[in-house]
Enzyme design. Structure first.
Site, PDB file in Angstrom:
ATOM      1  N   LYS A 193      -2.810  -6.960  -7.008  1.00 22.65           N
ATOM      2  CA  LYS A 193      -2.758  -7.113  -5.555  1.00 22.65           C
ATOM      3  C   LYS A 193      -1.316  -7.227  -5.046  1.00 22.65           C
ATOM      4  O   LYS A 193      -1.049  -6.954  -3.882  1.00 22.65           O
ATOM      5  CB  LYS A 193      -3.613  -8.286  -5.115  1.00 22.65           C
ATOM      6  CG  LYS A 193      -5.106  -7.977  -5.320  1.00 22.65           C
ATOM      7  CD  LYS A 193      -6.035  -9.013  -4.748  1.00 22.65           C
ATOM      8  CE  LYS A 193      -7.489  -8.564  -4.780  1.00 22.65           C
ATOM      9  NZ  LYS A 193      -8.051  -8.499  -6.157  1.00 22.65           N
TER      10      LYS A 193
HETATM   11  C1  LIG Z   1      -9.167  -7.802  -6.607  1.00 22.99           C
HETATM   12  C2  LIG Z   1      -9.310  -7.614  -8.056  1.00 22.99           C
HETATM   13  C3  LIG Z   1     -10.161  -6.625  -8.598  1.00 22.99           C
HETATM   14  C4  LIG Z   1     -11.057  -5.750  -7.735  1.00 22.99           C
HETATM   15  O1  LIG Z   1     -10.360  -4.820  -6.962  1.00 22.99           O
HETATM   16  P1  LIG Z   1     -11.072  -4.097  -5.735  1.00 22.99           P
HETATM   17  O2  LIG Z   1      -9.996  -3.326  -5.050  1.00 22.99           O
HETATM   18  O3  LIG Z   1     -11.622  -5.200  -4.865  1.00 22.99           O
HETATM   19  O4  LIG Z   1     -12.142  -3.225  -6.273  1.00 22.99           O
HETATM   20  C5  LIG Z   1     -10.178  -6.471  -9.973  1.00 22.99           C
HETATM   21  N1  LIG Z   1      -9.441  -7.245 -10.789  1.00 22.99           N
HETATM   22  C6  LIG Z   1      -8.630  -8.212 -10.309  1.00 22.99           C
HETATM   23  C7  LIG Z   1      -7.860  -9.039 -11.251  1.00 22.99           C
HETATM   24  C8  LIG Z   1      -8.524  -8.424  -8.930  1.00 22.99           C
HETATM   25  O5  LIG Z   1      -7.722  -9.387  -8.457  1.00 22.99           O
END
Ligand SMILES: *Cc1c(COP(=O)(O)O)cnc(C)c1O
Length: 469
Positions: free
Chosen positions: A112
């Site tokens: 993120k």
């Molecule tokens: C947010 C997140 C996901 C999922 O990603 P999306 O874009 O919501 O599909 C997977 N793994 C981790 C570690 C995350 O923080």
């Protein structure tokens, strides 16, 4: 570049406005009106570029008209210069023709950061130009909150309030939020659960009078700029593995469908991607759609991969929009039915079209731990539970052994010690250098009752760099 809503009724916006918008006014999500398309020669000419330079080339068409080239270049260089690995998104080989794309070298150790580090800087740039300030209110069960706070810590024009359920996030995740100080950073622990936090955020968007005219901005994964930033690493990975001359397959640990949707866009922009695997945990609404054309809500289960614990995937609407020939009316209808409690299937030919590219698998907690243990035994690498789900799905769903398979490594394993310990490899865990003192840092956080008025009162008292709005 102009952006349109997936439900066809909201006004088109430019990049600057889409950055500040959350949901479109018709309840839809914004998508580019026309996706840029690169030729194979153009993509090939980017081989070997540093990450931030590649990012500039891939994202430039999306921000054109809103952000000057020189400013955008500088923002990208700063954003990805903060990452702890010189390659920004390095590939690590696990097996013959199988790689993990390590997306956890940013400040909060999850993918993120790629989007939220950029989003904070873009917001600040645009707001400074407009001489405006905004307030961000977000709810988090873990990853998003810390990445959003890190992304906004140096923003002059943004005050950020992140709500988390009191005593219900892991210590690493809490400390990653509460040890970042700034007069524009506010951690609020709500005496309630994650849904309570999310409800308060929704209610605050619905009635913003407590903000006294200050604009409220969303940083959840429906924000277009987040998707945009995630497109870049698909190009980056493919270019390291012989693309675009050769096509590449990706397996993506998936919750809200934001990350994998970025991969779908990369392909539509000209990158040869032969397969996209939707890897889910027990919360498998997307797997049930991909395997049986059923998009139906079920109860939420807590798993060892909490960042993928979702009942519905908000960004899936963006794929549905394309599958329905970009007919906003059709999506509005589908979503209205869905909201009334019914699930849906799409027409057979649309589903078949999706299945040309997408495969899927739902992975249990037990299989997740098995995969962590297996990969550790075979390679010495410790995977986080989300990434392990991606690896398991890649191995089960892979169509061709000749095509490089890239699993998106979405988080660093130290963030999720419970799964790693259950897998029996917890001893191998170590905090990266830039966080090695995390457990001795001072924390700042305000505990508030599960009460909307109390939270909104707090925001209006502190929303202007700690002072009242
Ligand atoms: C947010 C997140 C996901 C999922 O990603 P999306 O874009 O919501 O599909 C997977 N793994 C981790 C570690 C995350 O923080």
């Amino acid at each position: 570049m102009r952006y349109i809503s997936t439900r066809g009724q909201a006004p088109a916006l430019n990049f600057e406005d889409v950055l500040l918008a959350g949901l479109a006014s018709d309840g839809g999500l914004y998508v580019p009106e026309n996706l840029p398309r690169f030729t194979q020669e153009e993509i090939a000419s980017w081989a070997g570029l540093p990450y931030h330079e590649l990012a500039f080339r891939v994202m430039r068409p999306f921000v054109e008209g809103s952000i000057a080239d020189a400013d955008f270049k500088k923002i990208l260089e700063e954003t990805y210069g903060e990452f702890a690995h010189a390659a920004v998104a390095p590939l690590r080989q696990l097996n013959s023709n199988e790689w993990v794309l390590e997306l956890f070298h940013g400040p909060t150790l999850a993918f993120k950061d790629f989007a939220l580090q950029l989003l904070g800087r873009l917001l600040d740039h645009v707001l400074a130009k407009r001489n405006e300030r905004v307030v961000i209110i977000g709810a988090t069960s873990g990853d998003t909150g810390s990445a959003a706070i890190e992304g906004c810590r140096r923003c002059d024009n943004v005050d950020i309030f992140i709500l988390h359920p009191h005593q219900r996030v892991s210590e690493v995740q809490r400390r990653q939020m509460t040890t970042i100080f700034g007069d524009n950073i506010h951690n609020i622990a709500i005496e309630g659960n994650f849904d309570d936090c999310q409800e308060m955020v929704k209610a605050s968007f619905a009635d913003q009078s407590f903000l006294k005219g200050t604009r409220l901005v969303a940083v959840n994964s429906i924000n277009w700029a987040r998707i945009m930033a995630q497109i870049v690493y698909y190009f980056h990975a493919a270019l390291q593995l012989g693309g675009p001359a050769r096509s590449v397959a990706f397996s993506v640990p998936t919750g809200n469908f934001g990350d994998i949707f970025a991969g779908y866009l990369a392909r539509n922009m000209g990158l040869p991607v032969s397969q996209l695997i939707v890897a889910t945990n027990r919360n498998d609404i997307l797997h049930r759609f991909m395997s049986g054309n059923q998009y139906v809500k079920e109860t939420l289960h807590a798993t060892l991969s909490p960042s993928m614990d979702i009942m519905v995937s908000s960004n899936f609407e963006r794929l549905l929009f394309d599958l329905h020939g970009r007919n906003g009316g059709a999506i509005a209808e589908l979503m209205a039915n869905f909201k009334q409690g019914g699930g849906f299937s799409v027409e057979q030919d649309r589903w078949t079209e999706a299945r040309k590219l997408f495969d899927s698998l739902a992975v249990s907690d037990e299989q997740t731990c098995e995969t962590i243990a297996e990969v550790f035994a075979a390679t010495g690498e410790v995977l986080d539970p989300h990434t392990a789900i991606g690896v398991k799905a890649a191995r089960e769903c892979r169509r061709s052994l000749d095509t490089p398979m890239v699993v998106l490594g979405t988080a660093h394993p130290v963030k999720f010690p419970e799964a790693v310990e259950k897998a029996g490899v917890g001893k191998a865990l170590e905090l990266p250098a830039h966080l090695s003192d995390l457990f001795s840092r001072e924390e700042r956080c305000t505990v508030l009752a599960n009460d909307l008025k109390a939270v909104q009162g707090f925001v209006s008292q502190h929303g202007n760099r700690g002072k009242p709005l």
